[in-house]
Write a protein that holds these residues in place. Sequence first.
Motif, mmCIF file in Angstrom:
data_model
loop_
_atom_site.group_PDB
_atom_site.id
_atom_site.type_symbol
_atom_site.label_atom_id
_atom_site.label_comp_id
_atom_site.label_asym_id
_atom_site.label_seq_id
_atom_site.Cartn_x
_atom_site.Cartn_y
_atom_site.Cartn_z
ATOM 1 N N ALA A 19 63.256 1.481 -26.570
ATOM 2 C CA ALA A 19 62.399 2.258 -25.670
ATOM 3 C C ALA A 19 61.747 3.436 -26.395
ATOM 4 C CB ALA A 19 63.214 2.752 -24.480
ATOM 5 N N LYS A 20 62.350 3.902 -27.486
ATOM 6 C CA LYS A 20 61.803 5.027 -28.249
ATOM 7 C C LYS A 20 60.647 4.612 -29.161
ATOM 8 C CE LYS A 20 66.268 7.376 -28.600
ATOM 9 N NZ LYS A 20 67.294 7.850 -29.564
ATOM 10 N N VAL A 21 60.511 3.327 -29.420
ATOM 11 C CA VAL A 21 59.489 2.843 -30.342
ATOM 12 C C VAL A 21 58.103 3.047 -29.741
ATOM 13 C CG1 VAL A 21 58.576 0.797 -31.507
ATOM 14 C CG2 VAL A 21 61.038 1.148 -31.365
ATOM 15 N N VAL A 22 57.187 3.576 -30.559
ATOM 16 C CA VAL A 22 55.800 3.737 -30.134
ATOM 17 C C VAL A 22 55.025 2.564 -30.711
ATOM 18 C CG1 VAL A 22 53.761 5.201 -30.226
ATOM 19 C CG2 VAL A 22 56.036 6.226 -30.118
ATOM 20 N N TRP A 23 54.612 1.647 -29.847
ATOM 21 C CA TRP A 23 53.918 0.454 -30.298
ATOM 22 C C TRP A 23 52.444 0.761 -30.507
ATOM 23 C CZ3 TRP A 23 57.019 -3.286 -31.772
ATOM 24 C CH2 TRP A 23 58.292 -3.344 -31.231
ATOM 25 N N PRO A 24 51.823 0.173 -31.542
ATOM 26 C CA PRO A 24 50.399 0.441 -31.779
ATOM 27 C C PRO A 24 49.536 -0.227 -30.711
ATOM 28 C CG PRO A 24 51.195 -1.235 -33.291
ATOM 29 C CD PRO A 24 52.390 -0.732 -32.535
ATOM 30 N N THR A 25 48.367 0.371 -30.497
ATOM 31 C CA THR A 25 47.439 -0.224 -29.540
ATOM 32 C C THR A 25 46.735 -1.410 -30.204
ATOM 33 O OG1 THR A 25 45.600 1.174 -30.245
ATOM 34 C CG2 THR A 25 47.021 2.024 -28.466
ATOM 35 N N ARG A 26 46.074 -2.209 -29.390
ATOM 36 C CA ARG A 26 45.347 -3.367 -29.913
ATOM 37 C C ARG A 26 44.279 -2.917 -30.910
ATOM 38 N NH1 ARG A 26 45.324 -8.113 -27.812
ATOM 39 N NH2 ARG A 26 43.728 -9.644 -28.185
ATOM 40 N N ARG A 27 43.598 -1.812 -30.597
ATOM 41 C CA ARG A 27 42.552 -1.285 -31.474
ATOM 42 C C ARG A 27 43.138 -0.872 -32.836
ATOM 43 N NH1 ARG A 27 39.832 3.598 -32.614
ATOM 44 N NH2 ARG A 27 37.594 3.288 -32.859
ATOM 45 N N GLU A 28 44.282 -0.199 -32.822
ATOM 46 C CA GLU A 28 44.921 0.220 -34.076
ATOM 47 C C GLU A 28 45.308 -0.988 -34.925
ATOM 48 O OE1 GLU A 28 47.082 4.395 -32.761
ATOM 49 O OE2 GLU A 28 48.120 2.498 -32.403
ATOM 50 N N VAL A 29 45.821 -2.026 -34.287
ATOM 51 C CA VAL A 29 46.216 -3.231 -35.022
ATOM 52 C C VAL A 29 44.990 -3.879 -35.665
ATOM 53 C CG1 VAL A 29 47.164 -5.555 -34.783
ATOM 54 C CG2 VAL A 29 48.273 -3.640 -33.649
#
Length: 67
Positions: A19-29
Amino acid sequence: MMARTNPVQFAQQTRAEIAKVVWPTRREVILTTVMIFILAAVAALFFSLVDLGIRSGLQAVLEGLAG
């Protein structure tokens, strides 16, 4: 010795960490993927030119020695 946790505690701790992980947005990927492909192409071009230069120089030296 390491402390032992039971499987339920382990699962709870794992979920809390995920839950602490900040997932990248589609744009960032997409942007980072494009940047990687561009940098790979630039590196390939650079090393191809270096290889061509070394090959040409070595060929000139060997032809000079052959006379």
